[in-house]
Scaffold this active site. Structure first.
Site, PDB file in Angstrom:
ATOM      1  N   LEU A  30      45.984 -20.771 -21.660  1.00  0.00           N
ATOM      2  CA  LEU A  30      44.609 -21.559 -21.190  1.00  0.00           C
ATOM      3  C   LEU A  30      44.408 -22.632 -22.004  1.00  0.00           C
ATOM      4  CD1 LEU A  30      42.492 -18.465 -20.326  1.00  0.00           C
ATOM      5  CD2 LEU A  30      43.525 -20.075 -18.760  1.00  0.00           C
ATOM      6  N   GLU A  77      45.446 -10.644 -31.287  1.00  0.00           N
ATOM      7  CA  GLU A  77      46.489 -10.454 -30.269  1.00  0.00           C
ATOM      8  C   GLU A  77      47.908 -10.415 -31.053  1.00  0.00           C
ATOM      9  OE1 GLU A  77      46.218 -12.485 -26.693  1.00  0.00           O
ATOM     10  OE2 GLU A  77      44.695 -11.595 -26.081  1.00  0.00           O
ATOM     11  N   ARG A 128      55.981 -17.636 -25.191  1.00  0.00           N
ATOM     12  CA  ARG A 128      54.727 -18.246 -25.491  1.00  0.00           C
ATOM     13  C   ARG A 128      53.971 -17.139 -26.257  1.00  0.00           C
ATOM     14  NH1 ARG A 128      49.537 -17.128 -22.500  1.00  0.00           N
ATOM     15  NH2 ARG A 128      50.858 -15.673 -21.730  1.00  0.00           N
ATOM     16  N   ARG A 136      55.640  -9.916 -27.834  1.00  0.00           N
ATOM     17  CA  ARG A 136      55.466  -9.360 -26.330  1.00  0.00           C
ATOM     18  C   ARG A 136      57.116  -9.353 -25.837  1.00  0.00           C
ATOM     19  NH1 ARG A 136      51.310 -12.795 -22.654  1.00  0.00           N
ATOM     20  NH2 ARG A 136      49.897 -11.641 -24.267  1.00  0.00           N
ATOM     21  N   HIS A 145      54.913  -9.459 -19.476  1.00  0.00           N
ATOM     22  CA  HIS A 145      53.985  -8.669 -20.270  1.00  0.00           C
ATOM     23  C   HIS A 145      54.255  -7.154 -20.332  1.00  0.00           C
ATOM     24  CE1 HIS A 145      50.124  -7.686 -21.622  1.00  0.00           C
ATOM     25  NE2 HIS A 145      49.783  -8.657 -21.764  1.00  0.00           N
ATOM     26  N   SER A 176      46.364 -17.946 -11.497  1.00  0.00           N
ATOM     27  CA  SER A 176      46.306 -16.991 -12.595  1.00  0.00           C
ATOM     28  C   SER A 176      45.105 -17.084 -13.590  1.00  0.00           C
ATOM     29  CB  SER A 176      47.667 -16.943 -13.410  1.00  0.00           C
ATOM     30  OG  SER A 176      48.798 -16.763 -12.614  1.00  0.00           O
ATOM     31  N   SER A 177      44.711 -18.258 -13.510  1.00  0.00           N
ATOM     32  CA  SER A 177      43.367 -18.580 -14.445  1.00  0.00           C
ATOM     33  C   SER A 177      42.360 -17.816 -14.236  1.00  0.00           C
ATOM     34  CB  SER A 177      43.040 -20.210 -14.408  1.00  0.00           C
ATOM     35  OG  SER A 177      43.861 -20.995 -14.427  1.00  0.00           O
ATOM     36  N   HIS A 193      55.111 -12.278 -16.130  1.00  0.00           N
ATOM     37  CA  HIS A 193      53.729 -12.734 -16.404  1.00  0.00           C
ATOM     38  C   HIS A 193      53.684 -14.218 -16.676  1.00  0.00           C
ATOM     39  CE1 HIS A 193      50.000 -12.116 -18.321  1.00  0.00           C
ATOM     40  NE2 HIS A 193      50.249 -12.786 -19.347  1.00  0.00           N
ATOM     41  N   GLN A 215      42.355 -12.309 -19.102  1.00  0.00           N
ATOM     42  CA  GLN A 215      41.576 -11.204 -19.558  1.00  0.00           C
ATOM     43  C   GLN A 215      41.742 -11.315 -21.238  1.00  0.00           C
ATOM     44  OE1 GLN A 215      42.999  -7.289 -18.791  1.00  0.00           O
ATOM     45  NE2 GLN A 215      43.228  -7.818 -16.818  1.00  0.00           N
ATOM     46  N   ALA A 261      44.147 -25.701 -15.433  1.00  0.00           N
ATOM     47  CA  ALA A 261      44.615 -27.084 -15.643  1.00  0.00           C
ATOM     48  C   ALA A 261      44.355 -28.277 -14.615  1.00  0.00           C
ATOM     49  CB  ALA A 261      46.283 -26.996 -15.504  1.00  0.00           C
ATOM     50  N   GLY A 316      43.334 -24.080 -10.714  1.00  0.00           N
ATOM     51  CA  GLY A 316      43.167 -23.300 -11.734  1.00  0.00           C
ATOM     52  C   GLY A 316      42.574 -24.090 -12.959  1.00  0.00           C
TER      53      GLY A 316
HETATM   54  P1  FAD Z   1      46.856 -21.282 -12.091  1.00  0.00           P
HETATM   55  O1  FAD Z   1      45.544 -20.725 -12.723  1.00  0.00           O
HETATM   56  O2  FAD Z   1      47.826 -20.275 -11.662  1.00  0.00           O
HETATM   57  O3  FAD Z   1      46.369 -22.297 -10.775  1.00  0.00           O
HETATM   58  C1  FAD Z   1      47.447 -22.655  -9.836  1.00  0.00           C
HETATM   59  C2  FAD Z   1      46.623 -23.322  -8.813  1.00  0.00           C
HETATM   60  O4  FAD Z   1      47.622 -24.027  -8.000  1.00  0.00           O
HETATM   61  C3  FAD Z   1      45.968 -22.162  -8.033  1.00  0.00           C
HETATM   62  O5  FAD Z   1      44.715 -22.849  -7.264  1.00  0.00           O
HETATM   63  C4  FAD Z   1      47.001 -22.354  -6.395  1.00  0.00           C
HETATM   64  O6  FAD Z   1      46.171 -21.878  -5.493  1.00  0.00           O
HETATM   65  C5  FAD Z   1      47.239 -23.808  -6.622  1.00  0.00           C
HETATM   66  N1  FAD Z   1      48.631 -24.112  -5.753  1.00  0.00           N
HETATM   67  C6  FAD Z   1      49.672 -23.512  -5.939  1.00  0.00           C
HETATM   68  N2  FAD Z   1      50.727 -23.726  -5.420  1.00  0.00           N
HETATM   69  C7  FAD Z   1      49.925 -24.789  -4.469  1.00  0.00           C
HETATM   70  C8  FAD Z   1      50.470 -25.588  -3.422  1.00  0.00           C
HETATM   71  N3  FAD Z   1      51.513 -25.508  -2.670  1.00  0.00           N
HETATM   72  N4  FAD Z   1      49.471 -26.284  -2.605  1.00  0.00           N
HETATM   73  C9  FAD Z   1      48.044 -25.977  -2.902  1.00  0.00           C
HETATM   74  N5  FAD Z   1      47.931 -25.453  -4.085  1.00  0.00           N
HETATM   75  C10 FAD Z   1      48.715 -24.768  -4.784  1.00  0.00           C
HETATM   76  N6  FAD Z   1      46.572 -16.886 -20.684  1.00  0.00           N
HETATM   77  C11 FAD Z   1      45.704 -17.094 -21.734  1.00  0.00           C
HETATM   78  O7  FAD Z   1      45.925 -17.979 -22.471  1.00  0.00           O
HETATM   79  N7  FAD Z   1      44.906 -16.181 -21.985  1.00  0.00           N
HETATM   80  C12 FAD Z   1      44.939 -15.000 -21.300  1.00  0.00           C
HETATM   81  O8  FAD Z   1      43.992 -14.202 -21.618  1.00  0.00           O
HETATM   82  C13 FAD Z   1      45.597 -14.601 -20.140  1.00  0.00           C
HETATM   83  N8  FAD Z   1      45.705 -13.875 -19.408  1.00  0.00           N
HETATM   84  C14 FAD Z   1      46.436 -13.661 -18.178  1.00  0.00           C
HETATM   85  C15 FAD Z   1      46.304 -12.794 -17.229  1.00  0.00           C
HETATM   86  C16 FAD Z   1      47.057 -12.751 -16.186  1.00  0.00           C
HETATM   87  C17 FAD Z   1      46.835 -11.443 -15.468  1.00  0.00           C
HETATM   88  C18 FAD Z   1      47.769 -13.551 -15.766  1.00  0.00           C
HETATM   89  C19 FAD Z   1      48.605 -13.642 -14.512  1.00  0.00           C
HETATM   90  C20 FAD Z   1      47.964 -14.724 -16.915  1.00  0.00           C
HETATM   91  C21 FAD Z   1      47.267 -14.999 -17.885  1.00  0.00           C
HETATM   92  N9  FAD Z   1      47.410 -15.720 -18.857  1.00  0.00           N
HETATM   93  C22 FAD Z   1      46.592 -15.965 -20.088  1.00  0.00           C
HETATM   94  C23 FAD Z   1      48.233 -16.941 -18.293  1.00  0.00           C
HETATM   95  C24 FAD Z   1      46.981 -17.930 -17.777  1.00  0.00           C
HETATM   96  O9  FAD Z   1      46.130 -17.359 -17.224  1.00  0.00           O
HETATM   97  C25 FAD Z   1      47.926 -18.973 -16.904  1.00  0.00           C
HETATM   98  O10 FAD Z   1      49.250 -19.412 -17.562  1.00  0.00           O
HETATM   99  C26 FAD Z   1      47.155 -20.113 -16.671  1.00  0.00           C
HETATM  100  O11 FAD Z   1      45.910 -19.602 -16.169  1.00  0.00           O
HETATM  101  C27 FAD Z   1      47.652 -21.232 -15.785  1.00  0.00           C
HETATM  102  O12 FAD Z   1      46.959 -22.208 -15.497  1.00  0.00           O
HETATM  103  P2  FAD Z   1      47.123 -23.054 -14.259  1.00  0.00           P
HETATM  104  O13 FAD Z   1      45.889 -24.047 -13.878  1.00  0.00           O
HETATM  105  O14 FAD Z   1      48.286 -23.798 -14.640  1.00  0.00           O
HETATM  106  O15 FAD Z   1      47.663 -22.480 -12.805  1.00  0.00           O
HETATM  107  C1  SIN Z   2      46.819 -10.763 -22.257  1.00  0.00           C
HETATM  108  O1  SIN Z   2      45.677 -10.577 -22.126  1.00  0.00           O
HETATM  109  O2  SIN Z   2      47.493  -9.626 -22.864  1.00  0.00           O
HETATM  110  C2  SIN Z   2      47.430 -11.779 -21.786  1.00  0.00           C
HETATM  111  C3  SIN Z   2      47.155 -12.918 -22.837  1.00  0.00           C
HETATM  112  C4  SIN Z   2      48.167 -14.074 -22.133  1.00  0.00           C
HETATM  113  O3  SIN Z   2      49.070 -13.830 -21.403  1.00  0.00           O
HETATM  114  O4  SIN Z   2      48.171 -14.832 -22.919  1.00  0.00           O
END
Ligand code: FAD
Ligand code: SIN
Length: 557
Positions: free
Chosen positions: A386, A120, A380, A286, A236, A48-49, A345, A53, A22, A20
């Site tokens: 993100l 927002e 949060r 929220r 959410h 989730s990344s 969420h 939206q 991170a 994702g």
């Molecule tokens: P993720 O993007 O969730 O990535 C996790 C990764 O780890 C994935 O690739 C997964 O396959 C991998 N993984 C997990 N377990 C394992 C394992 N055991 N072995 C190998 N790989 C593994 N935040 C905002 O700031 N703005 C927004 O507009 C927003 N909108 C959102 C909309 C939705 C529908 C959702 C669900 C979340 C939203 N968020 C938003 C929150 C945000 O998207 C997430 O908190 C953020 O993307 C998390 O990023 P990450 O890299 O930590 O994890």
């Molecule tokens: C949303 O677009 O409402 C989600 C944004 C977020 O979780 O930060």
């Protein structure tokens, strides 16, 4: 016991788990240090990344400042956000966003070229940066993945499931993983970065993708890491309800940016739902909106989101995903309000880290949603995650590089290891998973109370006891059994994470941020603090002690 010859052993200076925002940002920031980046899905899927939206928050408006952004972050965090962390996030976030824009993130702009900034909930200023309307996630991941593919130091390993951490002499010595075709792999590494995202799948209604099963949190817990703020799960308010029961599948999100642009929450008669519930109405924090909708639905009412004011104000091209999600579900949002409900969420809690992403186990780092940096506190602020993923990925990389220069070379070699092995029938997993999710939704959801939480902790303990942690799915060792092994590992992780969250929620006898206890509906001064746990706190269960010690570690001789 699996013998060493069944396990491929590979040396790796750094292993990052998760593709994702991170994980990708961290691997890129570590260049030219070689990084092995594992992800359990095929690329570019997963996490989730991709689904984000709303956008990325950044204090770039003419009236805005990092101090204002930090103040909003602290207000949302309800007394538990770290003030310095919130300010650092706002300040460093501007540069982090600038870097991804420079790398090609196609952000939305006004006609004169300035960034188009949206509004927002709980933000005092318009500060949300969008890309492709409501498609920030897809665009961000595509930008980072393209860079990763062109960066020789980043070795992408899709379809590779991280199973357990290996801890030797109190520090990280390796990571056990399972590859779809190659089978078991033991990465010998002094540094693992967990970027595994969240755990929304623990609840029946969730916006999270199927892979959000708390794997990183559970792996860290089994290895003995300190975890923090586990009780704080954000729901959410506006997930789209399908016409038929979703059967536990992910619910599509209708972004808060819609309400920022004028969309309204209404009841069946068209009366505003939030008018009497909160002074900020539809743009209340929220948790307040989610609880108001939850209560209305619990009383038998439906709640709808009327997108039409937003679509009229900003034009349909501002919300392409929202429109297609509604249409895919059989609604026409141009002519009718659509039914919505709250859904799990974002997890504010996670692996406790310091300000640079270091966990309590030397060599184990965490960033993104799996980490509890303390920035988000009890709730949060929208679009801060993100941003946090980008900022803390950078911090982890900078400090890990420094730590790696000082590290002594590794000398150990595993004589034999014992990956989880055989017996649990794969057909028993779906019912156990359904039961777990039902328990979490019923007792550890938006509205909680002590008696329900106590019942949940016991029921989860029983469920875990039936699910024998010492063994794996029946088809272990069979390389075609990747999906069985993945389901087994995910269920094991969900169970451990669920038990820890229920315990943390039971212990916090107050209401704060996203954690609401109907038997203790007010904040309490003596709880104005973070709560940390380790898996050893689950001491009632005889299996808990085993789960603390990773399976991989047990087998090292
Ligand atoms: P993720 O993007 O969730 O990535 C996790 C990764 O780890 C994935 O690739 C997964 O396959 C991998 N993984 C997990 N377990 C394992 C394992 N055991 N072995 C190998 N790989 C593994 N935040 C905002 O700031 N703005 C927004 O507009 C927003 N909108 C959102 C909309 C939705 C529908 C959702 C669900 C979340 C939203 N968020 C938003 C929150 C945000 O998207 C997430 O908190 C953020 O993307 C998390 O990023 P990450 O890299 O930590 O994890
Ligand atoms: C949303 O677009 O409402 C989600 C944004 C977020 O979780 O930060």
């Amino acid at each position: 016991m699996t013998s060493r010859s069944d396990v491929i052993v590979q040396a790796a200076p750094v292993v990052v788990v998760g593709s994702g925002a991170a994980g990708l940002a961290c691997a890129l920031a570590l260049a030219p240090t070689p990084v092995t980046l594992l992800t359990k899905t095929p690329l570019p899927d997963g996490g989730s990344s991709l689904l984000a939206q709303g956008g990325i928050a950044a204090a770039l408006g003419p009236e805005d400042s990092p101090e204002r952004h930090a103040a909003d972050t602290l207000a949302a965090g309800d007394g538990l956000s770290d003030p310095q962390g919130a300010l650092d996030l706002a300040v460093e976030g501007i540069d982090a966003l600038g870097s991804v824009i420079a790398a090609g993130l196609p952000v939305d702009r006004e006609a004169d070229g300035r960034l188009a900034l949206g509004r927002e909930a709980a933000h005092s200023q318009a500060r949300i940066v969008h890309a492709g309307g409501d498609a920030i996630g897809r665009n961000l991941v595509a930008t980072l993945l393209a860079r990763a593919a062109a960066t020789p130091s980043v070795r992408l390993r899709p379809a590779t499931l991280a199973v357990d951490l290996v801890v030797e002499a109190g520090r990280i010595a390796g990571l056990l993983a399972y590859h779809r075709r190659w089978g078991w792999i033991l990465y010998r590494t002094p540094a693992v970065v967990l970027a595994t995202g969240g755990l929304g799948v623990l609840w029946r209604e969730t916006t999270n993708p199927a892979e959000a099963t708390g794997d990183g949190l559970a792996m860290a817990a089994r290895a003995g890491a300190r975890l923090s703020d586990l009780e704080f799960m954000q729901f959410h308010p506006t997930a789209l309800l399908p016409k038929e029961d979703a059967g536990g599948a992910r619910l599509p999100l209708l972004t808060e940016a819609l309400r920022g642009a004028g969309a309204r929450l209404i009841d069946r008669e068209g009366r505003p739902v939030m008018r009497d519930s909160h002074p900020l109405g539809d743009l209340a924090p929220r948790d307040a909106v989610a609880r108001a909708i939850w209560r209305r639905r619990a009383a038998g009412d439906e709640v709808y989101l009327d997108l039409r004011p937003a679509l009229a104000a900003r034009g349909p091209s501002a919300f392409p995903q929202a429109l297609s999600l509604c249409r895919d579900a059989g609604y026409d949002p141009m002519s009718e309000p659509v039914p919505v409900a709250p859904a799990a969420h974002y997890h504010m809690g996670g692996v406790a880290t310091d300000a640079v992403g270091r966990s309590s186990i030397p060599g184990l780092w965490a960033c993104g949603e799996v980490a509890a940096t303390g920035v988000h506190g009890a709730n949060r602020l929208a679009s801060n995650s993100l941003l946090e993923a980008l900022v803390f990925a950078e911090r982890v990389a900078e400090n890990l590089r420094r730590a790696a220069r000082q590290a002594r070379p590794q000398t150990w070699a595993p004589a034999r290891i014992s990956p989880p092995s055989v017996t649990w029938a794969s057909e028993m997993m779906p019912p156990a998973r359904d039961r777990l999710r039902a328990l979490m939704s019923h007792h550890v959801g938006i509205l909680r109370q002590g008696s329900g939480l106590a019942a949940a902790t016991e029921a989860l303990e029983e469920l875990e006891a039936r699910f024998d942690l010492r063994t794996g799915p029946r088809k272990q060792g069979d390389r075609a059994g990747f999906e069985d092994l993945r389901s087994w590992c995910e269920l094991r992780n969900l169970l451990l994470a669920g038990r820890l969250i229920a315990l943390a929620a039971l212990r916090r006898a107050e209401s704060r941020g996203a954690h609401f206890r109907s038997d203790a509906p007010r904040r309490r001064g003596d709880w104005a603090r973070h709560q940390s746990l380790t898996a050893a706190d689950l001491r009632h269960s005889p299996l808990a002690a085993q789960s603390v010690q990773s399976a991989a570690r047990e087998g090292l001789t």
